[in-house]
Design a protein around this motif. Structure first.
Motif, short mmCIF file in Angstrom:
data_model
loop_
_atom_site.label_atom_id
_atom_site.label_comp_id
_atom_site.label_asym_id
_atom_site.label_seq_id
_atom_site.Cartn_x
_atom_site.Cartn_y
_atom_site.Cartn_z
N SER A 578 94.81 -19.23 2.16
CA SER A 578 94.12 -20.06 1.16
C SER A 578 93.41 -21.23 1.81
O SER A 578 92.36 -21.67 1.34
CB SER A 578 95.12 -20.55 0.10
N ALA A 579 93.97 -21.75 2.91
CA ALA A 579 93.30 -22.84 3.63
C ALA A 579 92.00 -22.35 4.27
O ALA A 579 90.99 -23.05 4.26
CB ALA A 579 94.24 -23.40 4.70
N VAL A 580 92.02 -21.14 4.83
CA VAL A 580 90.81 -20.57 5.42
C VAL A 580 89.75 -20.37 4.34
O VAL A 580 88.57 -20.68 4.52
CB VAL A 580 91.12 -19.25 6.13
N ALA A 605 97.23 -25.88 6.29
CA ALA A 605 97.18 -24.98 7.45
C ALA A 605 98.19 -25.41 8.51
O ALA A 605 98.85 -24.56 9.14
CB ALA A 605 95.77 -24.96 8.03
N LYS A 606 98.34 -26.71 8.71
CA LYS A 606 99.33 -27.18 9.68
C LYS A 606 100.74 -26.80 9.25
O LYS A 606 101.57 -26.40 10.08
CB LYS A 606 99.22 -28.70 9.82
N GLY A 607 101.02 -26.91 7.95
CA GLY A 607 102.34 -26.57 7.46
C GLY A 607 102.61 -25.08 7.41
O GLY A 607 103.75 -24.66 7.25
N ALA A 608 101.55 -24.27 7.54
CA ALA A 608 101.70 -22.81 7.44
C ALA A 608 101.30 -22.11 8.74
O ALA A 608 101.00 -20.92 8.72
CB ALA A 608 100.86 -22.28 6.28
N LYS A 609 101.29 -22.86 9.84
CA LYS A 609 100.86 -22.26 11.11
C LYS A 609 101.81 -21.16 11.54
O LYS A 609 101.39 -20.11 12.04
CB LYS A 609 100.76 -23.33 12.19
N ILE A 621 92.83 -24.99 12.95
CA ILE A 621 93.08 -26.36 12.50
C ILE A 621 92.14 -27.32 13.21
O ILE A 621 91.55 -28.22 12.58
CB ILE A 621 94.56 -26.73 12.73
N ARG A 622 91.96 -27.15 14.52
CA ARG A 622 91.03 -28.03 15.26
C ARG A 622 89.60 -27.84 14.77
O ARG A 622 88.84 -28.81 14.63
CB ARG A 622 91.13 -27.74 16.76
N ASN A 626 87.13 -30.67 13.08
CA ASN A 626 85.78 -30.96 13.58
C ASN A 626 84.73 -30.71 12.51
O ASN A 626 83.74 -31.44 12.41
CB ASN A 626 85.49 -30.12 14.83
N ALA A 627 84.92 -29.66 11.70
CA ALA A 627 83.99 -29.40 10.61
C ALA A 627 83.97 -30.55 9.62
O ALA A 627 82.92 -30.94 9.09
CB ALA A 627 84.35 -28.09 9.91
N LYS A 628 85.13 -31.11 9.36
CA LYS A 628 85.22 -32.27 8.46
C LYS A 628 84.38 -33.43 9.01
O LYS A 628 83.62 -34.07 8.27
CB LYS A 628 86.68 -32.69 8.31
#
Length: 641
Positions: A578-580, A605-609, A621-622, A626-628
């Motif tokens: 869902s994060a993707v 995403a960090k919590g579901a890695k 995540i990186r 960067n996109a943000k």
């Protein structure tokens, strides 16, 4: 080509924009240090004589196969560690090699060089060009063109971007009272994700039509139970709260193909079809394609066979079908390739298919593997001509896998079409790590089909569902009648593949702007949700598939109970996927992004890695971080093509 025109900036904004741009790049650089990855070097490339910025300069990290290109203002950004060397090259200029030190930004002047400009231009270097005038080039012999000489005034080009992407008409919400069925062919391609990564690494946001949400989701492997009872594919579902609208639900459909031990895989008859035209010059093109193919050769067994066909101005057989036990001979043939000339891609495909048919292995894996930037310019080359060619050739039982390379002139639309119509898959190879993923880590899924023409059809219960929307798969939608029609193509699943599809659901009775308001019908009575059905099911998911050598499809189905869980209670794979998807909607600036947010998707995403041995989820995540930053500055956002 559609170009988004920004509103005319105020004087204050014009002053602030460069400040924001460099602040963003500085932040990206710090992010690189913090994460343990090479820092992002940035700067400007300019003409040493005139001081003007140079667009389209190719910048390569020596020995790392990382590359980028300056934008219209001569700016660049690339990940490089201290001690590595950056190589700057451009049509009409002397190449420059610079060792990376502590200086950042690194501005680079280039000296004009007329002779190298002529030689480069006539071998079809890199990107397409805009015309400019130089003098004193008479009598120069052009590489790859016999006995060619040119007049004292030569028209030369300056780089412009000619990448092409198929227009995506985003899926809307549908009311199951009017459209209870949603039908699509599955898609295991992952090219859009690695292409998105390339843009972010180059300090740019991707064009909206380069973002195919389903390919971004399906870049990752997910933990799903394998099929049982001799079936090649298993189906799984999960229902939870939608992250970007807590009033809505998100339905995840997951397919898992069976795994097969390497020693049980069928023998392979492979034809490497390698584009050696001038547009494949540059370290991220032919050299990377050669390295990728050699990685694949290392995975092959003694009973596999490889032939090599190349094309530039014409198509040629470089290596006849050879047992894979002769790895040195195959690799030597690959190493001997060099780029020059025009691009007769259609002729190359026809020759490769002919070679594959000549050495066809019954019950084996017969496949053409195309490595190209897709920039065909001689003979059949249009998307329609390519579709007709592939439609005819796939009847032979030979599949087509497509590996995309390069930047600036990538014909993504053509490459995706070839793979979809050729019973194959499409991957974009932007670096040697991605080549390793495609050729080694996912070797079986890339080459060996266990189920073909896989289609999914979901029937939504209007008693429970007010509206639904499929995220992505816009290029793979089918008519409802196509689901039962075995003549209609679906997608193929390889050994161990997983496929994920997400539906956003508006539960019945929830106040929502979706699917929208329409006037009452004049000739039909309005349907009442209360009389349609009152089961406890939200939907029924059906999927059809054929055996790799079969002509008749088989059906499986599963019902989805109306028992959604809170997002925090959903599986790690659900939350990560869902994060993707949420990032994809933000990159596309989707009309349906609602409360989508960079910070919340990054945190999720960090919590579901979870288990991330290869580091792909950490990399996501990186990239999202960067996109943000790029989205906030809007300093390097690119045009839509």
């Amino acid at each position: 080509m559609e170009i988004r025109k920004a509103p005319h900036p105020s004087p204050k904004f014009s002053v602030m924009k460069p400040i924001i741009f460099f602040a963003t790049l500085l932040t990206l650089s710090l992010v690189g240090y913090r994460s343990g990855t090479p820092p992002t070097m940035h700067g400007k490339v300019y003409d040493q004589q005139t001081g003007t910025a140079i667009a389209g300069v190719f910048i390569t990290v020596e020995g790392a196969l990382a590359t980028t290109q300056t934008d219209s203002l001569g700016r660049y950004a690339i990940s490089a560690a201290i001690g590595q060397f950056l190589v700057f090259s451009h049509t009409g200029y002397e190449a420059k090699r610079i060792k990376v030190g502590n200086k950042n930004p690194l501005d680079v002047p280039l000296n004009p060089s007329q002779v190298s400009a002529v030689e480069t231009m006539m071998t079809g270097y890199g990107t397409q060009h805009r015309m400019a005038l130089v003098g004193n080039t008479g009598g120069i012999r052009i590489r790859g063109i016999a006995d060619a000489t040119y007049s004292p005034l030569m028209i030369l080009p300056q780089s412009v971007n000619t990448e092409s992407y198929k227009r995506i008409a985003e899926n809307h919400f549908s009311d199951p009272l009017d459209a209870p069925l949603s039908t699509f062919a599955i898609d295991v391609d992952a090219a859009s994700y690695s292409n998105f990564r390339r843009f972010i690494h180059n300090g740019q946001l991707p064009p909206a039509d380069a973002v195919r949400i389903e390919e971004m989701i399906n870049y990752f492997q997910y933990e799903l139970a394998s099929p049982t009872g001799g079936e090649p594919v298993a189906i799984h579902t999960e229902l939870a709260t939608a992250p970007w609208n807590p009033k809505h639900h998100l339905l995840r459909i997951g397919l898992k193909a069976k795994s097969v031990p390497a020693d049980k895989l069928p023998a392979s008859n492979l034809v490497f079809l390698i584009d050696v035209s001038g547009s494949m010059m540059g370290s991220n093109r032919l050299p990377l394609a050669q390295a990728s193919m050699k990685l694949l050769v290392d995975q092959l067994r003694g009973n596999d066979h490889v032939a090599i066909v190349t094309y530039a101005g014409s198509a040629d057989v470089v290596l006849e079908s050879t047992p894979a036990s002769q790895k040195i001979a195959i690799k030597d043939a690959i190493d001997a390739l060099h780029a020059s000339g025009s691009t007769a891609g259609g002729a190359g495909l026809q020759l490769a298919y002919r070679i594959a048919r000549q050495h066809f292995i019954k019950d084996g894996n017969n496949r053409v593997i195309l490595a190209s930037d897709g920039d065909f310019n001689v003979g059949p080359s249009s998307d329609n001509e390519m579709e007709q060619l592939i439609a005819k050739e796939r009847q032979s039982g030979v599949s087509l896998s497509v590996l995309g390379f390069g930047m600036g002139n990538l014909k993504d639309s053509k490459m995706e079409l070839l793979a979809n119509k050729g019973h194959g898959n499409y991957a974009y190879i932007d670096n040697i790590t991605e080549a390793r993923k495609a050729m080694i880590t996912e070797f079986g899924g890339t080459l060996f089909t266990v189920a073909k023409d896989v289609k999914v059809q979901v029937e939504f219960n209007p008693y429970k569902v007010q509206a639904y929307r499929l995220l992505g798969y816009e290029n793979r939608l089918l008519e409802k009648e196509d689901f039962n029609n075995d003549e209609k193509l679906g997608g193929d699943m390889g050994v161990g593949h997983t496929v994920t599809a997400l539906y956003e659901i508006v539960p019945a009775g929830v106040e929502s702007a979706y699917p929208g308001d329409v006037d009452p019908l004049k000739y039909q009575s309005a349907k009442d949700r209360r009389t349609v059905g009152n089961s406890r099911e939200v939907a029924t998911v059906k999927f059809r598939y054929k055996d790799p050598d079969g002509a008749k499809s088989r059906l499986q189905q599963v019902a989805v109970a109306d028992t959604p869980v809170a997002l925090a209670s959903a599986s790690m794979d659900f939350r990560f996927a869902s994060a993707v998807a949420e990032l994809g909607m933000l990159l596309r600036n989707s009309d349906f992004k609602q409360q989508a947010d960079y910070d919340q998707l990054i945190a999720r995403a960090k919590g579901a890695k979870g288990k991330d041995d290869e580091g792909y989820r950490a990399e996501f995540i990186r990239l999202a971080e960067n996109a943000k930053l790029l989205a906030q500055s809007d300093g390097l956002a690119v045009q839509n093509y």
